[in-house]
Motif scaffolding. Structure first.
Motif, PDB file in Angstrom:
ATOM      1  N   ALA A 196      27.718 -26.118  16.847  1.00  0.00           N
ATOM      2  CA  ALA A 196      26.599 -26.217  15.907  1.00  0.00           C
ATOM      3  C   ALA A 196      25.698 -24.988  15.946  1.00  0.00           C
ATOM      4  O   ALA A 196      24.997 -24.693  14.962  1.00  0.00           O
ATOM      5  CB  ALA A 196      25.786 -27.471  16.189  1.00  0.00           C
ATOM      6  N   VAL A 197      25.706 -24.255  17.069  1.00  0.00           N
ATOM      7  CA  VAL A 197      24.809 -23.096  17.202  1.00  0.00           C
ATOM      8  C   VAL A 197      25.579 -21.802  17.445  1.00  0.00           C
ATOM      9  O   VAL A 197      24.968 -20.734  17.588  1.00  0.00           O
ATOM     10  CB  VAL A 197      23.790 -23.312  18.343  1.00  0.00           C
ATOM     11  CG1 VAL A 197      22.870 -24.478  18.029  1.00  0.00           C
ATOM     12  CG2 VAL A 197      24.488 -23.543  19.681  1.00  0.00           C
ATOM     13  N   ALA A 198      26.907 -21.852  17.504  1.00  0.00           N
ATOM     14  CA  ALA A 198      27.700 -20.661  17.813  1.00  0.00           C
ATOM     15  C   ALA A 198      27.520 -19.587  16.742  1.00  0.00           C
ATOM     16  O   ALA A 198      27.410 -19.876  15.548  1.00  0.00           O
ATOM     17  CB  ALA A 198      29.173 -21.033  17.943  1.00  0.00           C
ATOM     18  N   ALA A 199      27.513 -18.349  17.177  1.00  0.00           N
ATOM     19  CA  ALA A 199      27.356 -17.222  16.257  1.00  0.00           C
ATOM     20  C   ALA A 199      28.650 -16.973  15.497  1.00  0.00           C
ATOM     21  O   ALA A 199      29.749 -17.048  16.060  1.00  0.00           O
ATOM     22  CB  ALA A 199      26.956 -15.970  17.031  1.00  0.00           C
ATOM     23  N   ASP A 215      41.859 -26.774  22.917  1.00  0.00           N
ATOM     24  CA  ASP A 215      40.717 -27.657  22.689  1.00  0.00           C
ATOM     25  C   ASP A 215      39.651 -26.923  21.876  1.00  0.00           C
ATOM     26  O   ASP A 215      39.349 -25.758  22.149  1.00  0.00           O
ATOM     27  CB  ASP A 215      40.111 -28.117  24.013  1.00  0.00           C
ATOM     28  CG  ASP A 215      40.880 -29.275  24.635  1.00  0.00           C
ATOM     29  OD1 ASP A 215      41.876 -29.712  24.023  1.00  0.00           O
ATOM     30  OD2 ASP A 215      40.488 -29.729  25.724  1.00  0.00           O
ATOM     31  N   PRO A 216      39.054 -27.575  20.882  1.00  0.00           N
ATOM     32  CA  PRO A 216      38.050 -26.900  20.054  1.00  0.00           C
ATOM     33  C   PRO A 216      36.737 -26.692  20.789  1.00  0.00           C
ATOM     34  O   PRO A 216      36.497 -27.298  21.845  1.00  0.00           O
ATOM     35  CB  PRO A 216      37.869 -27.873  18.876  1.00  0.00           C
ATOM     36  CG  PRO A 216      38.182 -29.214  19.465  1.00  0.00           C
ATOM     37  CD  PRO A 216      39.287 -28.976  20.472  1.00  0.00           C
ATOM     38  N   VAL A 217      35.895 -25.850  20.218  1.00  0.00           N
ATOM     39  CA  VAL A 217      34.551 -25.666  20.741  1.00  0.00           C
ATOM     40  C   VAL A 217      33.817 -27.007  20.657  1.00  0.00           C
ATOM     41  O   VAL A 217      33.871 -27.672  19.624  1.00  0.00           O
ATOM     42  CB  VAL A 217      33.792 -24.594  19.925  1.00  0.00           C
ATOM     43  CG1 VAL A 217      32.378 -24.421  20.445  1.00  0.00           C
ATOM     44  CG2 VAL A 217      34.548 -23.269  19.963  1.00  0.00           C
ATOM     45  N   GLU A 250      34.205 -17.887  26.481  1.00  0.00           N
ATOM     46  CA  GLU A 250      32.819 -17.437  26.416  1.00  0.00           C
ATOM     47  C   GLU A 250      32.430 -17.324  24.954  1.00  0.00           C
ATOM     48  O   GLU A 250      33.050 -16.561  24.199  1.00  0.00           O
ATOM     49  CB  GLU A 250      32.645 -16.112  27.158  1.00  0.00           C
ATOM     50  CG  GLU A 250      32.904 -16.265  28.655  1.00  0.00           C
ATOM     51  CD  GLU A 250      32.698 -14.992  29.450  1.00  0.00           C
ATOM     52  OE1 GLU A 250      32.192 -13.997  28.869  1.00  0.00           O
ATOM     53  OE2 GLU A 250      33.041 -14.988  30.652  1.00  0.00           O
ATOM     54  N   THR A 251      31.432 -18.095  24.559  1.00  0.00           N
ATOM     55  CA  THR A 251      31.000 -18.192  23.171  1.00  0.00           C
ATOM     56  C   THR A 251      29.640 -17.534  23.020  1.00  0.00           C
ATOM     57  O   THR A 251      28.749 -17.738  23.851  1.00  0.00           O
ATOM     58  CB  THR A 251      30.905 -19.670  22.742  1.00  0.00           C
ATOM     59  OG1 THR A 251      32.157 -20.312  23.012  1.00  0.00           O
ATOM     60  CG2 THR A 251      30.576 -19.790  21.264  1.00  0.00           C
ATOM     61  N   LEU A 252      29.482 -16.739  21.969  1.00  0.00           N
ATOM     62  CA  LEU A 252      28.192 -16.112  21.708  1.00  0.00           C
ATOM     63  C   LEU A 252      27.331 -17.033  20.853  1.00  0.00           C
ATOM     64  O   LEU A 252      27.806 -17.648  19.894  1.00  0.00           O
ATOM     65  CB  LEU A 252      28.378 -14.765  21.015  1.00  0.00           C
ATOM     66  CG  LEU A 252      29.073 -13.674  21.832  1.00  0.00           C
ATOM     67  CD1 LEU A 252      29.007 -12.334  21.102  1.00  0.00           C
ATOM     68  CD2 LEU A 252      28.472 -13.552  23.222  1.00  0.00           C
ATOM     69  N   VAL A 253      26.058 -17.090  21.226  1.00  0.00           N
ATOM     70  CA  VAL A 253      25.065 -17.933  20.551  1.00  0.00           C
ATOM     71  C   VAL A 253      23.846 -17.066  20.268  1.00  0.00           C
ATOM     72  O   VAL A 253      23.421 -16.288  21.145  1.00  0.00           O
ATOM     73  CB  VAL A 253      24.674 -19.121  21.455  1.00  0.00           C
ATOM     74  CG1 VAL A 253      23.513 -19.906  20.874  1.00  0.00           C
ATOM     75  CG2 VAL A 253      25.869 -20.032  21.689  1.00  0.00           C
TER      76      VAL A 253
END
Length: 389
Positions: free
Chosen positions: A158-161, A150-152, A199-202
């Motif tokens: 829209a804000v992911a680093a 599944d995609p982000v 876990e996504t970095l923002v």
């Protein structure tokens, strides 16, 4: 860490405590939040956690040489998990690693950040690596995908680093048996098979915009209590909860995702090999099913006893079997916990957890069996299969 999280200003937000201070524990309904999270419709503010960057052409070969996982062949946009062990094989740090082709991003629990960064700085010698604590610059946001691949979610994407053109989105390998790993759990079908954790970095400056997206209903928000309950039933160990100063990877089934048995030498490797090939881990992880009839929830650190021993006078009772490490209230299973028991703890016997409010009846589901290790009853299964992410 940076200042107050914008997610604490969302309606109903209640701040968490250790090991997740400064982020919402829940927003008023942890069970509903848990269902949203399990369905892939919510994100979790983990901005109290740490982020360390390692740049330079030697970054992966160097990290490979000092930690438990094989990393030097990691391709860009790939995720891995690795452990930093002491000389006698005890777990000191658990590292969630994502490499974007330029930088290796090390995601760690809050209390790990400073000591890990300091240790890495001391060990760099003449290698071509640059190490920095980036926690003031980047925040971590967690999510559980409903399906592999599944995609982000758009609001998060829209804000992911993506400082090198690759979105910094770590995909948890758990519970896959990665190349070089081995399963210690005594099951044919792992309950974490649907644990598609990311876990996504923002950039921290973008957290308010992400919180605004939650207010507009573009994505849901769940607190860390929801994530912890789902982690427990996936049997997923965490350094801040399951690990103490005696823990080795075998006890927690961490050999499946964070240890490569055929790679070269690294600190603690001798103990890892000796226990795996010749011995048994002295303790073992179990999941506890808790009696919720009295609405008493144990806490981490509460002792686990045989029910028969709990009835004895305090001066006659034997030592506890072990300690509770994590506790949650699952939306389907009710009160659950993880506990680390001594290896000889009997299986199938009624248990109690001794709390400040009284004893709570419990039963244990075996994760790591008493005969794990030394090829005696150890379950050696084929890989569960690489997951498309």
């Amino acid at each position: 860490m940076a200042g107050r999280s914008a997610f604490l200003d969302l309606p109903g937000a209640v701040a968490g405590t250790d090991p997740d201070p400064g982020v919402p524990a829940h927003y008023g309904n942890p069970v509903s939040e848990q269902r949203m999270l399990a369905a892939g419709r919510a994100i979790v503010d983990l901005s109290s956690r740490g982020v360390i960057s390692v740049e330079g052409p030697d970054r992966l070969s160097w990290l490979d040489s000092v930690t438990s996982q094989s990393l030097k062949g990691l391709s860009p946009a790939s995720s891995a998990e690795t452990l930093l062990l002491s000389a006698n094989g005890r777990i000191e740090h658990a590292i969630r690693l994502f490499d974007d082709g330029v930088t290796a991003w090390l995601l760690v629990d809050a209390a790990e950040t400073a000591p890990l960064e300091a240790w890495l700085q001391r060990m760099r010698f003449m290698l071509r690596v640059e190490i920095a604590d980036r926690s003031e610059e980047f925040a971590t946001v967690g999510r559980l995908a409903a399906r592999a691949g599944d995609p982000v979610p758009p609001a998060l994407a829209a804000v992911a680093a993506a400082p090198s053109g690759v979105v910094l989105d770590w995909a948890d390998p758990w519970p896959e048996i990665v190349a070089g790993g081995v399963q210690y759990a005594s099951v044919d079908e792992h309950p974490g098979a649907t644990w598609f954790w990311h876990e996504t970095l923002v950039p921290r400056v973008s957290l308010p915009a992400l919180a605004d997206a939650v207010r507009r209903g573009e994505v849901g928000a769940a607190g860390v209590l929801a994530a912890e309950a789902l982690r427990i039933v996936a049997w997923r160990p965490r350094l801040s909860t399951e690990v103490d100063d005696r823990s080795i990877p075998h006890e927690l089934d961490w050999m499946r995702s964070a240890v490569h048995l055929a790679k070269g030498c690294y600190r603690g490797q001798e103990t890892v090999a000796k226990v795996h090939n010749l011995g048994h881990p002295p303790r073992r992880l179990v999941q506890l099913q808790l009696d919720g009839s009295d609405a008493v929830l144990p806490a981490a650190g509460d002792p686990v006893l045989l029910a028969a021993d709990a009835a004895l006078p305090a001066d006659a009772a034997p030592e506890p079997l072990g300690l509770v490490t994590s506790v949650g209230n699952h939306h389907e299973w009710g009160p659950v916990a993880l506990a680390v028991l001594r290896r000889q703890a009997p299986e199938g016997e009624p248990l109690v957890v001794r709390t400040e409010a009284g004893d709570v009846a419990a039963s244990a589901d075996t994760i790591v069996g008493p005969d794990a290790g030394a090829a005696v009853g150890r379950v050696r299964l084929p890989r569960l299969g690489a997951r498309t992410r």
